[in-house]
Design an enzyme around this catalytic site. Structure first.
Site, mmCIF file in Angstrom:
data_model
loop_
_atom_site.group_PDB
_atom_site.id
_atom_site.type_symbol
_atom_site.label_atom_id
_atom_site.label_comp_id
_atom_site.label_asym_id
_atom_site.label_seq_id
_atom_site.Cartn_x
_atom_site.Cartn_y
_atom_site.Cartn_z
ATOM 1 N N ASN A 107 -1.131 -2.720 0.383
ATOM 2 C CA ASN A 107 -0.685 -3.967 1.147
ATOM 3 C C ASN A 107 -0.374 -3.821 2.578
ATOM 4 O O ASN A 107 -0.827 -4.630 3.250
ATOM 5 C CB ASN A 107 0.543 -4.475 0.361
ATOM 6 C CG ASN A 107 0.285 -4.841 -1.105
ATOM 7 O OD1 ASN A 107 1.249 -4.850 -1.885
ATOM 8 N ND2 ASN A 107 -0.749 -5.267 -1.226
ATOM 9 N N ASP B 239 9.714 -0.387 0.542
ATOM 10 C CA ASP B 239 9.222 -1.421 -0.410
ATOM 11 C C ASP B 239 10.566 -1.690 -1.500
ATOM 12 O O ASP B 239 10.901 -0.740 -2.052
ATOM 13 C CB ASP B 239 8.188 -1.107 -1.273
ATOM 14 C CG ASP B 239 7.566 -2.210 -2.199
ATOM 15 O OD1 ASP B 239 8.400 -3.270 -2.249
ATOM 16 O OD2 ASP B 239 6.540 -2.142 -2.723
ATOM 17 N N LYS C 92 8.805 -4.258 3.375
ATOM 18 C CA LYS C 92 8.862 -5.160 2.374
ATOM 19 C C LYS C 92 10.298 -5.405 1.580
ATOM 20 O O LYS C 92 10.533 -4.618 1.153
ATOM 21 C CB LYS C 92 7.697 -4.695 1.094
ATOM 22 C CG LYS C 92 7.597 -6.054 0.236
ATOM 23 C CD LYS C 92 6.505 -5.509 -0.808
ATOM 24 C CE LYS C 92 4.904 -5.694 -0.169
ATOM 25 N NZ LYS C 92 3.759 -5.304 -1.056
#
Length: 353
Positions: free
Chosen positions: A176, A146, A181
């Site tokens: 999520n 992330d 990401k």
């Protein structure tokens, strides 16, 4: 609840990569602070933790500096590559937390603990400050990797991410669930956004997207990645300066198989990917499509294991279908995806820099 990360074996990292992480973790490490340092400490790749920690006799590790630092102190990291051979934690289980640098000490208001690159020894122009190479992240409750709210360029390469977004060890949905990401600022536009790069990496069976731009304001680079069975495999959702949704991404030589191939791709720069070329895909194109065994032990030198999974078969139509993007390859042209058919042929892709 913070998800538990599965970390790779300890490998050398650059001083600038360390600083990129420290700047996000230590209160008051911005240049705006003007408090006077009480003591200045030095760390260098050729130092010794039994030394005095001075410029003439630096320490060897961040951990040693961390143990001595007090509010108002400054720690200078000399340029070079730091080799970490031990970590905090005993790896007692597959979900144990293991880290080489633990920042568990804070400064005070007006007297932060500062970790700086030594003047004149920062990141060379044009090079990414933070590099994740040869990493694995799996069964994290939220995302695998992330990069949300990251203001310096990050490169992720030769890394794998799978089954994220579930309660670890189950298929019970949790966070999520993106494999990678890559950026974003909480679905808001930020003019300070920088371009990130993900290449030669694999994402499979994540709860959400395998590779996700996450409303990033600028186009990231996605090169020679393999996505299998994600939802979708590649999602290039970006954002405009006005806050509207937009497609953002530069994609070359990527492979998407099983599951939804792409979303939010229309406005991206997409060419020489499996979905652009219309390459016929089936299990027979691969030596194996197994999703088991990806957590196998590393090689003796610390590299990820060489597996047949999602590696093209010898006669696969994925071979030589890519385009030259300035990275090493074998054959007439780069292959599609993260792997070449054999470990020997993949060696240029695994070149360490």
């Amino acid at each position: 609840m913070r998800p538990i990360q599965r970390w790779r074996a300890l490998r050398p990292v650059t001083a600038s990569a360390i600083l990129g992480l420290l700047a996000a973790a230590v209160p008051g490490t911005t240049a705006a602070s003007s408090a006077t340092a009480a003591t200045v400490h030095y760390v260098a790749p050729n130092g010794s933790d039994s030394a005095a920690g001075t410029q003439a006799a630096p320490w060897a590790s961040i951990a040693r500096a961390q143990s001595a630092a007090r509010p108002g102190d400054t720690v200078y990291l000399r340029g070079g590559t730091y080799a970490y051979t031990r970590a905090n934690g005993d790896r007692s289980s597959r979900t144990a937390r293991v880290d080489a640098i633990t920042l568990n000490k804070s400064g005070t208001s007006g007297n932060p603990i500062r970790y700086w690159a030594h003047p004149g020894e920062g990141t060379p122009a044009g090079r990414a400050a933070n590099v994740f190479r040869g990493c694995r992240a799996w069964w994290n409750a939220d995302d695998g990797y992330d990069l949300i709210s990251t203001y310096s360029p990050v490169t992720i390469e030769h890394s794998w991410s799978w089954r994220n977004g579930y309660v670890p060890g189950t298929t019970t949905p949790s966070g999520n669930g993106a494999g990678f990401k890559v950026g974003g600022f909480g679905a808001e536009y930020d003019p300070r956004a920088v371009k990130h790069t993900v290449r030669f990496s694999v994402a499979f069976l994540n709860k959400a997207a395998g590779f996700y731009s996450n409303h990033h304001p600028v186009a990231n680079d996605y090169v020679n990645n393999t996505a299998y069975g994600n939802r979708p495999n590649f999602n290039m959702l970006g954002i405009t300066s006005g806050g509207a949704a937009a497609d953002r991404g530069t994609l070359r030589n990527n492979l998407a198989y099983n599951g939804t191939p792409t979303s939010n791709m229309t406005g991206s720069s997409s060419a020489y990917n499996s979905w652009d070329l219309g390459v016929p895909l089936s299990d027979a194109q691969f030596q194996s499509v197994s999703t088991s065994g990806w957590d196998a032990p590393r090689q003796a030198g610390g590299d990820l294991p060489v597996l047949p999974h999602l590696r093209p078969a010898a006669n696969s139509s994925l071979i030589d279908k890519g385009t030259d993007v300035g990275l090493p390859y074998t054959g007439r042209a780069p292959d599609l995806g993260a792997f070449s058919p054999t470990a020997q042929a993949a060696a240029p892709h695994d070149r360490r820099t």
